[in-house]
Structures are given as C-alpha cells and as structure tokens.
Design an enzyme around this catalytic site. Sequence first.
Site, PDB file in Angstrom:
ATOM      1  N   ASP A 292      48.697  36.730  36.476  1.00 45.78           N
ATOM      2  CA  ASP A 292      48.688  37.027  37.902  1.00 45.78           C
ATOM      3  C   ASP A 292      48.228  35.729  38.593  1.00 45.78           C
ATOM      4  O   ASP A 292      47.553  34.906  37.963  1.00 45.78           O
ATOM      5  CB  ASP A 292      47.689  38.167  38.134  1.00 45.78           C
TER       6      ASP A 292
ATOM      7  N   ASP B  19      47.068  35.288  42.401  1.00 38.85           N
ATOM      8  CA  ASP B  19      45.985  35.465  43.358  1.00 38.85           C
ATOM      9  C   ASP B  19      44.811  36.202  42.710  1.00 38.85           C
ATOM     10  O   ASP B  19      44.958  37.345  42.282  1.00 38.85           O
ATOM     11  CB  ASP B  19      46.579  36.262  44.531  1.00 38.85           C
TER      12      ASP B  19
END
Length: 213
Positions: free
Chosen positions: A11, A13
């Site tokens: 991922d 952010d």
Amino acid sequence: MVKQFDAIIFDLDGVICYTDEYHYRAWKTLADSIGVPFDRTINNRLRGVSRMASLDIILEQSPCAFSQAEKDALAAQKNEIYKQLLSEMTPEDLLAEVKETLDGLRKKGYLLAIGSSSKNTPFILQQIGLTGFFDAICDGNNITRSKPDPEVFLKAAQMLNAAPARCLVVEDAVSGVQAAHDGGMKAACVGDASKEHAGDWNLTSVEELLQIL
Ligand code: B16
Ligand code: MG
C-alpha cells in the site's frame, strides 16, 4: 529457508509514505469550509477508501443533501488542497527505514509492487524519488472498485505474473487487509490496522519485514 512468497505488494499512503496526514489536513480544511464535523476518528475510516467514497463518509455528518455535481466539485477542491501539500514533498520524505526495507527485500529476490487506491500515486512516487522503482504499479487509475474490494491487489499480482497465494500485502488500513484476505493473500500490517490486530503479522515498523521474510 523455503520462501512463502514471491512478491510483496505495498500500500502507498500510510506504508511507503505518510501522505495520510496530508489527506487528513485536506479533508479537514474542506469539512471546516462547509461546516461539517470531521476528526481523526472519522479520518481512520477513510484509509484505503477511494476519494468519492471518502467524501460520502464525511458528508454522513451533514444535515444537507449534495447533488452529484456539488460532490464532484467538493472532491476536486479537496484534491487541489492535497496536491498542494504533496508538491512540498521531496525524496527526504521517504524514510530511510522504508528505503532500506525495499532495497533489502529486492536483494532477497522478491518482486515488489504498489497496490494503492490513490489516483495521485504517480505524482507521489515522483515526489519521493521512487518513479521506476517498482516491478508493477496498480492504483486508483486502473481499478473500478476500491478497497475493501480485492481488485487492486489481484490486478497487481496479475501484472507481476504471481499467484495471489504467493503475494504478501503490506497495509495500514483495515479495509486494505480485508481486500488482501478476500483476494486470497496474507497481510502484514503497520499503523492503524496493526493496532487493530487486523493482519497475519502486526508490525510496529516496515523494517520488521526483513526479519519475517
Ligand atoms: P486519492 P492507499 C488511499 O491510498 C488513501 O488511504 C485514502 O485515504 C484515499 O482516499 C485514497 O487513497 C484515494 O486517494 O484522492 O489520492 O485518489 O492507502 O490505498 O495508498
Ligand atoms: Mg494506506
């Protein structure tokens, strides 16, 4: 050691960089401007969730109804504030421990990918000096359903030519962990999802990946 995984899907952010704070500040500015209450507890529900779905969560607190055109304008306004904050980022915003972890995993022979809901992924990677680093990037620009739907991670696995069961997802969002599990992948967590014990591994920092892999 026999390897359990061939690929690691990160991922963006909240895992590779801390743009989650910029999302919070941009949504807070927008919410204040329309008089809607917004705090960090509500913000945690936005992790991994697409821009429009995030706006819908924020507007749950509003007594007024908004048309689609008004919502599009509000989302665009938030994104302008967010991009302004992103434009201040530099490669120094990539923490040494994150870069060392990525380099260490690459040395161990893992394929590395990004699986993010963000349409700003190419801009963020450029700002922190990671353009061209990953073997595959699947982001908000090439998915139709955001996390907790597994589409983003399944597409990333496909781009890498890796079987889902041979991919490990690294996430900070509970919605992202659900996406990984529904896609048949294991998840290692940091941040909010780790505090919630949502993952198969709940880490205090990404560099612990070098010990478990
Ligand atoms: P954008 P991730 C997600 O990124 C964020 O966690 C989420 O808060 C945001 O709404 C979403 O991206 C969309 O971002 O507005 O830039 O398209 O955690 O999946 O990397
Ligand atoms: Mg995240």
